[in-house]
Design a protein around this motif. Structure first.
Motif: not given
Length: 663
Positions: A613-635
């Motif tokens: 649920x992405x509403x719970x992490x909107x205030x995170x300092x860094x968000x890592x988006x993972x797909x197939x064991x790799x980080x495809x986005x961060x910010x």
């Protein structure tokens, strides 16, 4: 599988069975190669080595008990001779003058043409015509027999007591070894083992080993010593009859060995199916609600019936085949008894043996075949016990996690919480890539959210932080120290964790909250409960913080159980927090309250938050988006939404385009 179980490890074997297979498809499959009976038996004997002093005492007491028991028939034979001599002397008094000697009676009988009776009387040394039964001598012999049998009982009782002590000490050590082993095996071992199968090894198999050793140890010692002692007495009384009795021994050994060879594989199969049945029962009881909801009762019952039937068949074959040993050897023993009685009777008639000696020999013949039959009949119990022992040894021989370094590095006195993944690669299976060359840094105090589709490797990432699994290459550092250079206890003492699957143990609510802090006071427990909104519902319970929970937390709801685990992490005050869908089981209103508590809890700590649920992490300092064991986005949330990439698609699928079809 419960409704909240994660499936976040596509390449790893999920709990419940290897590669997601049915429960019970782990170790101990029926039809596997037959166990190494001799090797496992030798190993089981080495487990008894620490009890060698008691076992020596058991051996000595067994020898004394057997010696006393073996002396009994010979003494009773002497009593029979006294009675028989007295009866014959009274009968001879009708033919000869009282006081005639044995030789005079023999000569008179031969002269009267009664050669057979004369031969019998010739075998009665010390007979005096007309004396009758010597009751004083008879009484002395019977008192001596009574004393011998009492001594045999006392020695046997002491032997049994020492045997029980030695066996229970051994089983205590074995259970301790298993418990310690379970703390040293990696998490991957539990992933591949059905819980019911593992519990069967830890409980049923160890109990079966204890029963086997208890019942066979003293009996085996006693039986072997009895065979030796009885054989010596038989040769002393009559070498000829002893040889006759020994003729059947090789036949007994051949018969027992042939039957035991056929029954051993059945015992292996029996205990394998026991583990499989336990695994199924544990799985069905744990997921009883879901089994009922999805109408799978008939399938569950069919699987139970199949495995229960297989267990019945293997147990029946094992017990039936091994059970043939005793009646087969009993038949051979009866043949032996018949031969000894006939030959002994002829020797009494010829005057070469006394009636008392024949009586004693027949008793010895029974005593000789009985322990052989007992040893053979113990084969089924011994085979069953050794089969269970091997299953326990398989657990004890399981590959352990890499040991902590002999000279571990020391973490700073106050851990800041900087976690760095440096070119980390990890695979559950060697042929299936998962995480490859991953590098990311979580700065002290940062909240790092990890999002991505199911199976992306999110939970795997935090499991590597805690060293539940070891990285294949690269390294993970905590404040610049390689986590592999510190002990696991030191590392994990700095980490607090709240999982999607809540875990409570049997104890009070206060004890569950204070699980990670032994020295926590009641005031500290209440403070943590207030901060995480646990206090509000605890005070509505009749016993408040003293309310006793079972291991399923039956007195509280799923959301309240989640809050309790959050309070537990709050009280532990760790440097690093790992929150794996920690608010998944709470309602929307409670989630808002918990989020406020989490914000306070995360202050000044490095936090890894796994969330769908992405509403719970909107205030995170860094968000890592993972797909197939790799980080495809961060910010940050805003940056990633603006980038209109994978995160933006996830976000829109949950909010802006919730009603739109999903590809």
């Amino acid at each position: 599988m419960s409704a909240t179980t994660r499936t976040d490890r596509p390449a790893g074997p999920p709990p419940g069975g290897p590669r997601g297979g049915p429960m019970g498809m782990g170790l101990g499959m029926p039809g596997q190669k037959s166990m190494d009976f001799r090797g496992s038996l030798r190993r089981l004997l080495t487990v008894l080595a620490p009890e060698r002093v008691r076992l020596v005492a058991v051996l000595v007491l067994g020898a004394l008990s057997v010696a006393a028991a073996v002396a009994g028939p010979k003494l009773l034979g002497n009593a029979t001779d006294v009675l028989f001599d007295g009866v014959v002397s009274r009968q001879l008094a009708q033919l000869l003058p009282a006081g005639s000697t044995q030789q005079e009676a023999v000569d008179a009988l031969r002269a009267a043409g009664q050669g057979t009776v004369a031969d019998m009387v010739a075998g009665m040394p010390g007979l005096t015509v007309g004396d009758g039964v010597d009751f004083e001598r008879l009484g002395s012999i019977l008192l001596l027999v009574l004393g011998v049998y009492v001594a045999a009982f006392v020695f046997g009782w002491l032997q049994g007591r020492l045997t029980a002590r030695a066996v229970q000490n051994t089983v205590l050590r074995m259970r301790t070894q298993v418990e310690e082993k379970l703390t040293r095996v990696p998490l991957s071992y539990f992933d591949k083992q059905p819980r019911g199968e593992l519990l069967s090894r830890v409980t049923n198999d160890i109990d079966n080993v204890a029963q086997t050793v208890q019942q066979t140890l003293s009996q085996l010692i006693t039986s072997v010593l009895t065979v030796v002692g009885v054989l010596a007495m038989m040769f002393w009384i009559s070498p000829l009859l002893a040889v006759v009795a020994l003729v059947t021994v090789p036949l007994s050994v051949v018969v027992a060995a042939a039957i035991a060879k056929r029954s051993q594989p059945q015992f292996v199969e029996q205990w394998a199916w026991t583990g499989k049945l336990n695994a199924h029962i544990e799985e069905m009881f744990t997921g009883h609600a879901l089994v009922t909801v999805f109408g799978r009762q008939q399938e569950a019952a069919a699987t139970f019936a199949e495995r229960n039937g297989k267990l019945y068949e293997s147990a029946f074959r094992a017990q039936f085949i091994s059970g043939i040993i005793q009646p087969a050897l009993g038949f051979i023993a009866n043949l032996n008894y018949l031969v000894v009685a006939v030959v002994g009777g002829l020797r009494v008639a010829s005057g070469t043996m006394s009636l008392g000696d024949v009586q004693a020999f027949i008793q010895y013949s029974r005593q000789f075949t009985q322990p052989i039959t007992q040893i053979a009949s113990m084969a089924n119990l011994l085979q069953s016990g050794v089969a269970s022992a091997e299953r326990v040894f398989e657990l004890l021989d399981a590959q352990e996690q890499t040991p902590d370094p002999a000279q571990p590095a020391t973490l700073p006195e106050r851990v800041r919480g900087r976690v760095a993944f440096e070119d980390v690669s990890f695979r559950y299976d060697a042929d299936t890539p998962l995480i490859e060359n991953l590098s990311v840094v979580a700065e002290p105090g940062q909240t790092v959210a990890i999002v991505g589709p199911t199976g992306a490797g999110k939970t795997t990432l935090v499991n590597l932080v805690m060293r539940f699994y070891e990285v294949d290459s690269g390294r993970i550092t905590l404040d610049g120290v390689d986590t592999r250079d510190v002990t696991r206890d030191a590392l994990r003492s700095q980490i607090g964790m709240v999982l999607q699957d809540t875990w409570l143990y049997e104890g009070t609510i206060a004890e569950n909250i204070a699980y990670g802090v032994d020295s926590a006071t009641h005031e500290q427990v209440v403070e943590a409960a207030v901060a995480t909104h646990v206090d509000r519902f605890v005070r509505t319970l009749p016993d408040g913080y003293d309310t006793v929970l079972d291991d399923e937390g039956g007195a509280v709801s799923a959301g309240e159980k989640q809050l309790l685990t959050i309070a537990r992490a709050f009280l532990a005050d760790p440097a690093i927090l790992i929150l794996d869908e920690a608010t998944s089981s709470v309602d929307t209103r409670t989630e808002v309250l918990v989020q406020h508590a989490m914000n306070a809890l995360r202050a000044g700590r490095t936090s890894f938050v796994i969330a769908h649920r992405l509403s719970t992490i909107r205030d995170a300092d860094v968000i890592l988006v993972m797909e197939h064991g790799r980080i495809v986005e961060q910010g940050t949330h805003d940056d990633l939404v603006a980038a209109d990439g994978a995160y933006a698609q996830l976000y829109r699928s949950q909010f802006a385009e919730a009603a739109a079809p999903v590809d």
